[in-house]
Scaffold this motif. Structure first.
Motif, PDB file in Angstrom:
ATOM      1  N   GLU A 157      -3.722 -22.753   3.192  1.00 25.04           N
ATOM      2  CA  GLU A 157      -2.530 -22.160   2.993  1.00 25.04           C
ATOM      3  C   GLU A 157      -1.257 -22.578   3.472  1.00 25.04           C
ATOM      4  OE1 GLU A 157      -2.049 -19.348   0.461  1.00 25.04           O
ATOM      5  OE2 GLU A 157      -4.113 -19.468  -0.266  1.00 25.04           O
ATOM      6  N   THR A 168      -2.474 -16.144   0.245  1.00 26.25           N
ATOM      7  CA  THR A 168      -2.551 -15.292  -1.532  1.00 26.25           C
ATOM      8  C   THR A 168      -3.835 -14.923  -0.881  1.00 26.25           C
ATOM      9  OG1 THR A 168      -0.745 -16.065  -2.608  1.00 26.25           O
ATOM     10  CG2 THR A 168      -2.833 -15.574  -3.827  1.00 26.25           C
ATOM     11  N   ASP A 169      -3.986 -13.652  -1.420  1.00 30.45           N
ATOM     12  CA  ASP A 169      -5.633 -13.591  -1.720  1.00 30.45           C
ATOM     13  C   ASP A 169      -5.686 -12.308  -2.938  1.00 30.45           C
ATOM     14  OD1 ASP A 169      -8.720 -13.193  -0.920  1.00 30.45           O
ATOM     15  OD2 ASP A 169      -8.507 -13.593   1.008  1.00 30.45           O
ATOM     16  N   ALA A 173      -3.851  -4.849   0.151  1.00 29.50           N
ATOM     17  CA  ALA A 173      -2.775  -5.805   0.715  1.00 29.50           C
ATOM     18  C   ALA A 173      -3.215  -5.178   2.269  1.00 29.50           C
ATOM     19  CB  ALA A 173      -1.355  -5.137   0.546  1.00 29.50           C
ATOM     20  N   PRO A 214      -4.255  -7.628   4.765  1.00 26.42           N
ATOM     21  CA  PRO A 214      -3.277  -9.165   4.742  1.00 26.42           C
ATOM     22  C   PRO A 214      -2.411  -8.461   5.296  1.00 26.42           C
ATOM     23  CG  PRO A 214      -4.918  -8.426   2.647  1.00 26.42           C
ATOM     24  CD  PRO A 214      -5.203  -7.167   3.508  1.00 26.42           C
ATOM     25  N   ASP A 215      -1.826  -7.225   5.290  1.00 26.89           N
ATOM     26  CA  ASP A 215      -0.521  -6.747   5.776  1.00 26.89           C
ATOM     27  C   ASP A 215       0.197  -6.936   7.322  1.00 26.89           C
ATOM     28  OD1 ASP A 215       0.902  -6.338   3.088  1.00 26.89           O
ATOM     29  OD2 ASP A 215       0.263  -4.059   4.011  1.00 26.89           O
ATOM     30  N   ALA A 218      -0.356 -10.655   7.969  1.00 24.35           N
ATOM     31  CA  ALA A 218       0.782 -11.041   7.650  1.00 24.35           C
ATOM     32  C   ALA A 218       2.372 -10.934   8.537  1.00 24.35           C
ATOM     33  CB  ALA A 218       1.520 -10.441   6.343  1.00 24.35           C
ATOM     34  N   ARG A 230       4.650 -13.435   3.893  1.00 19.35           N
ATOM     35  CA  ARG A 230       4.495 -12.007   3.257  1.00 19.35           C
ATOM     36  C   ARG A 230       3.059 -12.195   2.703  1.00 19.35           C
ATOM     37  NH1 ARG A 230       5.907 -12.299  -1.942  1.00 19.35           N
ATOM     38  NH2 ARG A 230       7.444 -14.155  -2.111  1.00 19.35           N
ATOM     39  N   TYR A 231       2.885 -11.179   1.970  1.00 21.00           N
ATOM     40  CA  TYR A 231       1.181 -12.004   1.211  1.00 21.00           C
ATOM     41  C   TYR A 231       0.990 -10.677   0.178  1.00 21.00           C
ATOM     42  CZ  TYR A 231      -3.387 -10.622  -0.536  1.00 21.00           C
ATOM     43  OH  TYR A 231      -4.437  -9.718  -0.523  1.00 21.00           O
ATOM     44  N   ARG A 233      -0.638 -10.391  -3.266  1.00 19.22           N
ATOM     45  CA  ARG A 233      -2.406 -10.493  -4.175  1.00 19.22           C
ATOM     46  C   ARG A 233      -2.079 -11.171  -5.601  1.00 19.22           C
ATOM     47  NH1 ARG A 233      -5.065  -4.126  -4.823  1.00 19.22           N
ATOM     48  NH2 ARG A 233      -7.305  -5.060  -4.920  1.00 19.22           N
TER      49      ARG A 233
END
Length: 305
Positions: A157, A168-169, A173, A214-215, A218, A230-231, A233
């Protein structure tokens, strides 16, 4: 004699570096199996025996495991075949060679999830756990390194993080889960290969020091990189379409999607950290040492397992 497969991959090259320095003091010789020995550093090639070929090939592993006391086993990613073929199919020649040559100990790279309600429908993870069973059935003493997702997956990424401040994933989040640096996996493998006092069959979790959503990732990346990250989804259907668009095997793609779905449902959750092996690298430290240089300077693609 310790045999190392996949010695030029993300985990294997770190393991080889550790063992080249520490194995002689333990009276151990090293042998590696490599498709392209030229990818090994020249200084390393001078200190190990090299068997040229694929460790999925019966003739190659028959040569490689002759006289071996321990083997580090890692299946390289192969998105051109179905998951069972990618893992157990690739491993069957080695399993026969383990038994034929009386290999005593095997350390394999595997995944978290065994014993959970999600294990039977987790795609690539399910296939990896079946591979563990195949190896265990040979009668060797076996330790599966049970890994969550790798920090290093974020290197894929790097361009998006640099250019758009986005990674991205597919997970929610706010869902925390363990993650690990590949250097910690290599260190755990080295410890088990050099101290073979263990017997029987089991798995060893190799985890980072804390679960992260994920948050959380980030936030930490924002702090370490010095600009907002930022993430996003990604829906599983979008992931499926993207992977199929790259020409990957359809069954393998479904294996990836099923794995991602199982992870979002808690496949990797609830692991007892007191049982894990070796060192733990904090995500912030990994960001500063590994991700930040990759984001600041475009890198060549890296192989992920």
């Amino acid at each position: 004699m310790i045999v190392i497969t996949a010695p030029t991959g993300n985990i294997g090259r770190r393991l080889l570096s550790l063992l080249v320095e520490s194995a002689p003091a333990h009276g151990e010789e090293l042998r590696v199996v490599a498709r392209d020995p030229a990818r090994l550093p020249e200084a390393v090639r001078r200190r190990v025996e090299v068997v040229t070929g694929s460790h999925g090939d019966a003739e190659t592993v028959d040569r490689a495991f002759d006289g071996a006391d321990a083997v580090f086993w890692l299946v390289p990613p192969d998105a051109s075949v179905a998951p069972d073929e990618a893992y157990s199919g690739f491993t069957r020649p080695a399993a026969r060679a383990f038994a034929a040559h009386g290999v005593g100990h095997v350390v394999g790279v595997s995944a978290l999830g065994r014993g959970t309600p999600h294990a039977a429908r987790a795609g690539l993870v399910t296939a990896s756990l079946a591979m563990d069973d195949l190896i265990a059935d040979t009668g060797v003493a076996y330790r599966a390194l049970a890994n969550p997702s790798f920090f290093e997956n974020l290197l894929e990424e790097a361009d998006s993080i640099r250019d758009h401040g986005v990674f991205t994933d597919t997970a929610a989040a706010d869902r925390p889960a363990p993650m690990v640096a590949v250097a910690d996996i290599a260190a755990a493998a080295a410890g088990l290969l050099l101290d073979r006092s263990w017997t029987g069959v089991g798995s060893v979790p190799v985890l980072g020091p804390q679960d992260l959503s994920p948050d959380d990732l980030a936030r930490i990346m924002t702090e370490e990189l010095g600009h907002p990250v930022r993430y996003r989804r990604q829906p599983l259907d979008e992931l499926r379409s993207t992977l199929l668009g790259h020409g990957l095997n359809e069954a393998f793609v479904e294996g990836v999607v099923d794995m991602k779905r199982a992870k979002d449902q808690g496949l990797d959750a609830g692991v007892d950290r007191s049982a894990q092996a070796g060192t733990t690298t904090p995500f912030a430290q990994w960001c500063a040492q590994t991700l930040k240089p990759a984001v600041l300077t475009p890198q060549e693609p890296v192989d992920a397992h």
